[in-house]
Write a protein that holds these residues in place. Structure first.
Motif, short mmCIF file in Angstrom:
data_model
loop_
_atom_site.label_atom_id
_atom_site.label_comp_id
_atom_site.label_asym_id
_atom_site.label_seq_id
_atom_site.Cartn_x
_atom_site.Cartn_y
_atom_site.Cartn_z
N VAL A 1 5.90 1.02 23.49
CA VAL A 1 6.33 0.37 21.91
C VAL A 1 7.70 0.42 22.01
O VAL A 1 8.38 1.38 22.76
N ALA A 2 8.37 -0.22 20.98
CA ALA A 2 9.56 -0.04 20.59
C ALA A 2 10.04 1.38 20.23
O ALA A 2 9.41 1.90 19.72
N GLY A 3 11.16 1.92 20.82
CA GLY A 3 11.40 3.22 20.42
C GLY A 3 11.64 3.68 18.84
O GLY A 3 10.96 4.44 18.68
N GLU A 4 12.03 2.55 18.11
CA GLU A 4 12.06 2.91 16.72
C GLU A 4 10.50 2.83 15.81
O GLU A 4 10.17 3.38 14.91
N ALA A 5 9.63 2.49 16.86
CA ALA A 5 8.15 2.09 16.20
C ALA A 5 7.33 3.36 16.90
O ALA A 5 6.18 3.35 16.48
N LEU A 6 7.70 4.12 17.72
CA LEU A 6 6.86 5.08 18.52
C LEU A 6 6.35 6.08 17.39
O LEU A 6 5.10 6.41 17.40
N GLU A 7 7.02 6.57 16.40
CA GLU A 7 6.55 7.53 15.61
C GLU A 7 5.38 6.85 14.74
O GLU A 7 4.41 7.67 14.54
N ASP A 8 5.63 5.76 14.21
CA ASP A 8 4.78 5.30 13.38
C ASP A 8 3.54 4.68 13.88
O ASP A 8 2.30 5.00 13.75
N GLU A 9 3.75 4.36 15.33
CA GLU A 9 2.55 4.00 16.22
C GLU A 9 1.63 5.12 16.55
O GLU A 9 0.25 5.15 16.53
N THR A 10 2.37 6.32 16.94
CA THR A 10 1.89 7.35 17.21
C THR A 10 0.94 8.18 15.83
O THR A 10 -0.22 8.57 16.03
N ASP B 1 -7.87 19.56 30.26
CA ASP B 1 -8.85 18.48 30.85
C ASP B 1 -10.32 18.69 30.39
O ASP B 1 -11.23 18.17 30.38
N GLU B 2 -10.32 20.23 29.72
CA GLU B 2 -11.76 20.73 29.53
C GLU B 2 -12.04 20.93 28.04
O GLU B 2 -13.26 20.80 27.81
N MET B 3 -10.96 20.64 27.40
CA MET B 3 -11.15 20.87 25.73
C MET B 3 -11.79 19.50 25.32
O MET B 3 -11.81 18.45 26.14
N GLU B 4 -12.58 19.85 24.14
CA GLU B 4 -13.21 18.71 23.57
C GLU B 4 -12.56 17.68 22.69
O GLU B 4 -12.91 16.39 22.52
N LYS B 5 -11.09 17.97 22.14
CA LYS B 5 -10.67 17.32 21.45
C LYS B 5 -9.46 16.28 22.07
O LYS B 5 -8.88 16.61 23.03
N PRO B 6 -9.60 15.10 21.59
CA PRO B 6 -8.63 14.02 22.24
C PRO B 6 -7.31 14.24 22.11
O PRO B 6 -6.87 14.94 21.05
N LEU B 7 -6.38 14.13 23.08
CA LEU B 7 -4.80 14.33 23.11
C LEU B 7 -4.23 12.98 23.07
O LEU B 7 -4.53 12.13 24.22
N VAL B 8 -3.30 12.72 22.29
CA VAL B 8 -2.33 11.51 22.24
C VAL B 8 -1.13 12.20 22.74
O VAL B 8 -0.59 13.25 22.11
N THR B 9 -0.53 11.59 23.81
CA THR B 9 0.79 12.05 24.13
C THR B 9 2.13 10.74 23.61
O THR B 9 1.69 9.65 23.84
N SER B 10 3.16 11.35 23.07
CA SER B 10 4.12 10.47 22.49
C SER B 10 5.28 10.87 23.30
O SER B 10 6.11 11.74 23.04
N VAL B 11 5.47 9.96 24.10
CA VAL B 11 6.85 10.11 25.13
C VAL B 11 7.87 9.11 24.65
O VAL B 11 7.88 8.12 24.70
N GLN B 12 8.96 9.96 24.23
CA GLN B 12 10.24 9.39 23.65
C GLN B 12 11.31 9.22 24.58
O GLN B 12 12.22 8.52 24.14
N GLY B 13 11.33 10.05 25.61
CA GLY B 13 12.38 9.90 26.49
C GLY B 13 11.92 10.22 28.01
O GLY B 13 10.58 10.07 28.30
N THR B 14 12.81 10.61 28.87
CA THR B 14 12.59 10.84 30.20
C THR B 14 11.38 12.21 30.40
O THR B 14 11.71 13.19 29.53
N ALA B 15 10.32 11.90 31.18
CA ALA B 15 9.46 13.04 31.75
C ALA B 15 9.67 13.15 33.03
O ALA B 15 9.43 12.32 33.88
N ALA B 16 10.14 14.34 33.55
CA ALA B 16 10.32 14.63 34.77
C ALA B 16 9.50 15.78 35.57
O ALA B 16 9.12 16.65 34.75
N GLY B 17 9.18 15.84 36.60
CA GLY B 17 8.60 16.83 37.37
C GLY B 17 7.16 17.00 36.81
O GLY B 17 6.34 16.18 36.28
N ALA B 18 6.94 18.46 36.20
CA ALA B 18 5.73 18.68 35.78
C ALA B 18 5.77 18.18 34.23
O ALA B 18 4.57 18.06 33.73
N GLY B 19 6.78 17.87 33.64
CA GLY B 19 6.79 17.23 32.43
C GLY B 19 6.36 15.70 32.41
O GLY B 19 5.75 15.34 31.37
N LEU B 20 6.50 15.00 33.62
CA LEU B 20 5.70 13.80 33.84
C LEU B 20 4.02 13.86 33.59
O LEU B 20 3.52 13.30 33.08
#
Length: 253
Positions: free
Chosen positions: A183-192, A94-113
Motif C-alpha cells: 500500500v502507499a506509505g501514507e495509507a499504511l496506518e489506515d489500512e492496518t 507460530d503457536e499462538m491462537e490469535k492472528p498476527l498482522v504485521t505493518s511494515v513501514q520501512g526496511t526489514a533486515a536479517g531477523a527483522g525480515l
C-alpha cells in the motif's frame, strides 16, 4: 522507555518496536520485550488480534551488532543467547491462537525480515525493503528464516535469497509470497487499522482454528487433514457465532 510498546484498543493489541534511534535493531532488551508483549497479548481475553509495527524509518535493522561483544567466546555466547531469546517470540507467533498482522513501514533486515513476514497478514508500504543481511555479514540465518522463508516462497528462491543477500522491494516481496499487500506509505496506518478492525470483529474461535488448520497442513496427510477440516467446520456451524451468521444470511438481512 520500553523497547516494545503495547497499546490495546477495541480488541486489538498494537505492539510497536521502539528503538528508533538504533533502527529497531534487536538487542537483548528488545528480544525480551517482544516476548513479554506477545505473551501478554496472546493471553489477554480482551485481545482478538495482534498487530506488530515499528517506530521510525526502519521496521527492524536485524541484530544489533553493538550488542554482540568483541572476543570470540563472548560473541558466540552473546549472539547465541540473543537469538535464543528472539526465537521464543518466533515460536510463540507460530503457536499462538490469535492472528498476527504485521505493518511494515520501512526496511526489514536479517531477523527483522522474518519478524516482518511472520504475520498471517503482512502489509507493506511501497518504500519498504526486505534485506536478508546474513550473507553480507558472513553469518548464518536465524529468527527462523531458514524455516519460514522456504515455506513462503519455495526452497529454490529462499536459498538464493539467503545465499546472495539480495534486497527485495515491497512489490518483489509480494510477488515472492512474503507480503500480502503493498500500500502507499501514507495509507499504511489506515489500512492496518481497517484490517485489524475487521479481524477483531470475527469469531476468535474460528480464527484460531483456521490458523491451526493451515499450520497443521504442513505435517498431516491429506485424508487426516480433510477429517480435521470436516470436524471443525461442523463445530463452527454449531457455535453461536456460526449459527447467528448462517441465520442472518438465510433471512437475507
Amino acid at each position: 522507555m520500553s523497547a516494545v510498546e503495547t497499546r490495546i484498543a477495541d480488541g486489538v493489541a498494537w505492539l510497536t518496536l521502539n528503538r528508533r534511534e538504533a533502527g529497531n535493531a534487536i538487542d537483548m532488551a528488545l528480544a525480551e520485550g517482544l516476548f513479554v508483549a506477545l505473551s501478554a497479548a496472546s493471553e489477554d481475553e480482551a485481545v482478538r488480534v495482534i498487530v506488530l509495527g515499528a517506530a521510525g524509518k526502519l521496521f527492524c535493522g536485524g541484530g544489533d551488532l553493538s550488542d554482540f561483544g568483541t572476543e570470540p567466546e563472548e560473541m558466540r555466547d552473546r549472539v547465541g543467547a540473543i537469538a535464543r531469546e528472539l526465537h521464543r517470540s518466533v515460536a510463540l507467533i507460530d503457536e499462538m491462537e490469535k492472528p498476527l498482522v504485521t505493518s511494515v513501514q520501512g526496511t526489514a533486515a536479517g531477523a527483522g525480515l522474518v519478524l516482518a513476514v511472520s504475520g498471517d497478514i503482512v502489509l507493506a508500504a511501497e518504500r519498504a525493503k526486505f534485506v536478508p543481511a546474513y550473507a553480507a555479514m558472513n553469518l548464518t540465518p536465524d529468527g527462523g528464516s531458514s524455516w519460514l522463508l522456504p515455506r513462503l516462497m519455495g526452497e529454490r528462491r529462499a536459498m538464493e535469497l539467503l545465499l546472495t543477500g539480495q534486497t527485495l522491494t515491497a512489490h518483489e516481496a509480494a510477488e515472492a509470497g512474503l507480503v500480502s499487500r503493498v500500500v502507499a506509505g501514507e495509507a499504511l496506518e489506515d489500512e492496518t487499522t481497517r484490517v485489524a478492525a475487521a479481524l477483531a470483529g470475527s469469531d476468535p474461535w474460528a480464527m484460531a482454528q483456521t490458523r491451526r488448520l493451515v499450520r497443521a497442513g504442513r505435517r498431516a496427510s491429506l485424508r487426516a487433514h480433510l477429517e480435521d477440516e470436516a470436524e471443525h467446520i461442523g463445530l463452527a456451524a454449531a457455535r453461536p457465532a456460526g449459527r447467528a451468521t448462517i441465520k442472518k444470511f438465510l433471512s437475507g438481512s
